[in-house]
Design a protein around this motif. Structure first.
Motif, PDB file in Angstrom:
ATOM      1  N   MET A   1     106.122 -70.341 -21.082  1.00 31.86           N
ATOM      2  CA  MET A   1     104.701 -70.706 -21.220  1.00 31.86           C
ATOM      3  C   MET A   1     103.869 -69.516 -21.668  1.00 31.86           C
ATOM      4  N   GLY A   2     104.254 -68.307 -21.193  1.00 29.50           N
ATOM      5  CA  GLY A   2     103.534 -67.113 -21.636  1.00 29.50           C
ATOM      6  C   GLY A   2     103.672 -66.915 -23.142  1.00 29.50           C
ATOM      7  N   VAL A   3     104.909 -67.071 -23.641  1.00 29.39           N
ATOM      8  CA  VAL A   3     105.157 -66.923 -25.081  1.00 29.39           C
ATOM      9  C   VAL A   3     104.437 -68.036 -25.843  1.00 29.39           C
ATOM     10  N   GLY A   4     104.594 -69.280 -25.355  1.00 30.27           N
ATOM     11  CA  GLY A   4     103.984 -70.423 -26.046  1.00 30.27           C
ATOM     12  C   GLY A   4     102.469 -70.315 -26.101  1.00 30.27           C
ATOM     13  N   ALA A   5     101.860 -69.950 -24.971  1.00 25.81           N
ATOM     14  CA  ALA A   5     100.395 -69.855 -24.929  1.00 25.81           C
ATOM     15  C   ALA A   5      99.893 -68.703 -25.795  1.00 25.81           C
ATOM     16  N   ALA A   6     100.672 -67.605 -25.852  1.00 24.99           N
ATOM     17  CA  ALA A   6     100.257 -66.473 -26.690  1.00 24.99           C
ATOM     18  C   ALA A   6     100.294 -66.866 -28.166  1.00 24.99           C
ATOM     19  N   LEU A   7     101.370 -67.556 -28.569  1.00 24.43           N
ATOM     20  CA  LEU A   7     101.479 -67.990 -29.968  1.00 24.43           C
ATOM     21  C   LEU A   7     100.372 -68.988 -30.316  1.00 24.43           C
TER      22      LEU A   7
END
Lengths: 179, 157
Positions: free
Chosen positions: B108-114
């Motif tokens: 979720m951290g990666v997805g939300a950052a992208l």
């Protein structure tokens, strides 16, 4: 100082509402993806429609200058891929970033574990940003909205979204009653 | 016995009104992942500098979203306490679920950052203002969730 207090008060109201709805409870949230518990969709759709109608009418009646509301910019590809990665993480954790803080504040271990993961994931993107930068900025569309995209009026899109969300919620209600 | 959860539709309308008040008072929507991005940028900024990290460093530690999320934690804790949910003896979460939660957090951290936002700041807040990217993100996250769920049935059995 005053602005800081207003911001903190908004956060308190946000956290209170999520916790009261049961959205700090991972088995409850994950139940959405197994069609056992529809709280996530019910809360999200009714909140979205409420805020959408409120913003539309406050602007239409000239009560608030809604033109200064920040509309998130669209970057089609990274938001599509980001959404897919995020959705997988959501089912694994049973929480999303906001609700992980609710779970943490309710003393749930899953909340703390998700918070640590979120910080690690974000830090990874930060460290790897030079190689992600091209994708991150791909397919920019600016502050594109559904009315701009479809050519329909703001009011027409608001009406379509309202009817669609209420229709979806009504269908969920019927399905739950038959089960 | 803890107090039962509030009706989801009543909760949803209340959340919508909180969001509307947030728009009117601050000009922006409710957020969550921005606070994580800010704190992670400050940590990663000790090792390297780039456009993404600098964007958060320039706002300082106590950005709008960090203050709001601190409030969120206080409000949620207060609500849980007053509803009698803090004193309930719950069995600790199984280890597998804690590992899955950490892995889910990373994704979720990666997805939300992208995507430049999460369920709160992008899907809900942006969705209410009819942002195209917000709706794409929201549909993608639910599609992935429903598709992945059957593979993870044992986790939530």
């Amino acid at each position: 100082m005053n602005e800081l207090l207003v911001t903190a008060a908004i956060g308190i109201a946000f956290g209170w509402t999520l916790e009261r709805a049961g959205l700090g409870d991972p088995p409850k949230l994950s139940g959405q993806f197994y069609l056992r518990d529809f709280t996530v969709l019910k809360v999200m759709m009714s909140a979205l429609v409420t805020a959408m109608l409120g913003a539309f009418w406050l602007g239409r009646l000239g009560l608030v200058d809604t033109g200064r509301f920040y509309v998130p910019e669209t970057f089609l590809l990274p938001q599509l891929v980001g959404g897919l990665v995020f959705g997988l993480g959501f089912v694994l954790s049973g929480l999303c970033p906001g609700t992980s803080c609710v779970a943490l504040a309710s003393g749930r271990g899953e909340g703390g574990a998700t918070v640590l993961g979120l910080l690690a994931g974000m830090a990874t993107v930060g460290l790897a940003f030079p190689s992600l930068e091209g994708f991150y900025g791909a397919t920019p569309m600016g502050a594109m909205t559904l009315p701009h995209l479809t050519g329909l009026s703001y009011g027409a899109v608001v009406a379509v979204v309202t009817v669609s969300c209420i229709g979806l919620l009504a269908a969920i209600g019927q399905w739950e009653a038959r089960r | 016995m803890p107090r039962p959860y509030v009706d989801p539709y009543l909760s949803g309308v209340s959340l919508g009104l909180v969001l509307l008040g947030c728009f009117a008072l601050s000009g922006q929507g409710l957020g969550a992942s921005g606070a994580f991005a800010n704190l992670a940028s400050h940590a990663a900024g000790a090792f390297t500098k780039n456009a993404w990290i600098d964007g958060y460093l320039s706002r300082g530690w106590a950005s709008w979203t960090v203050v709001e999320v601190c409030g969120l934690i206080v409000g949620a804790g207060l609500s849980a306490w007053l509803a009698g949910r803090l004193s309930v003896a719950r069995p600790p979460a199984p280890r597998g679920r804690l590992l899955a939660a950490t892995a889910g957090g990373v994704l979720m951290g990666v997805g939300a950052a992208l995507a430049r936002g999460c369920t709160s700041g992008l899907a809900l807040s942006g969705g209410a203002l009819l942002s195209v990217g917000a709706w794409v993100f929201m549909l993608a996250l639910f599609a992935a969730g429903f598709l992945a769920a059957p593979l993870l049935r044992r986790l939530w059995a």
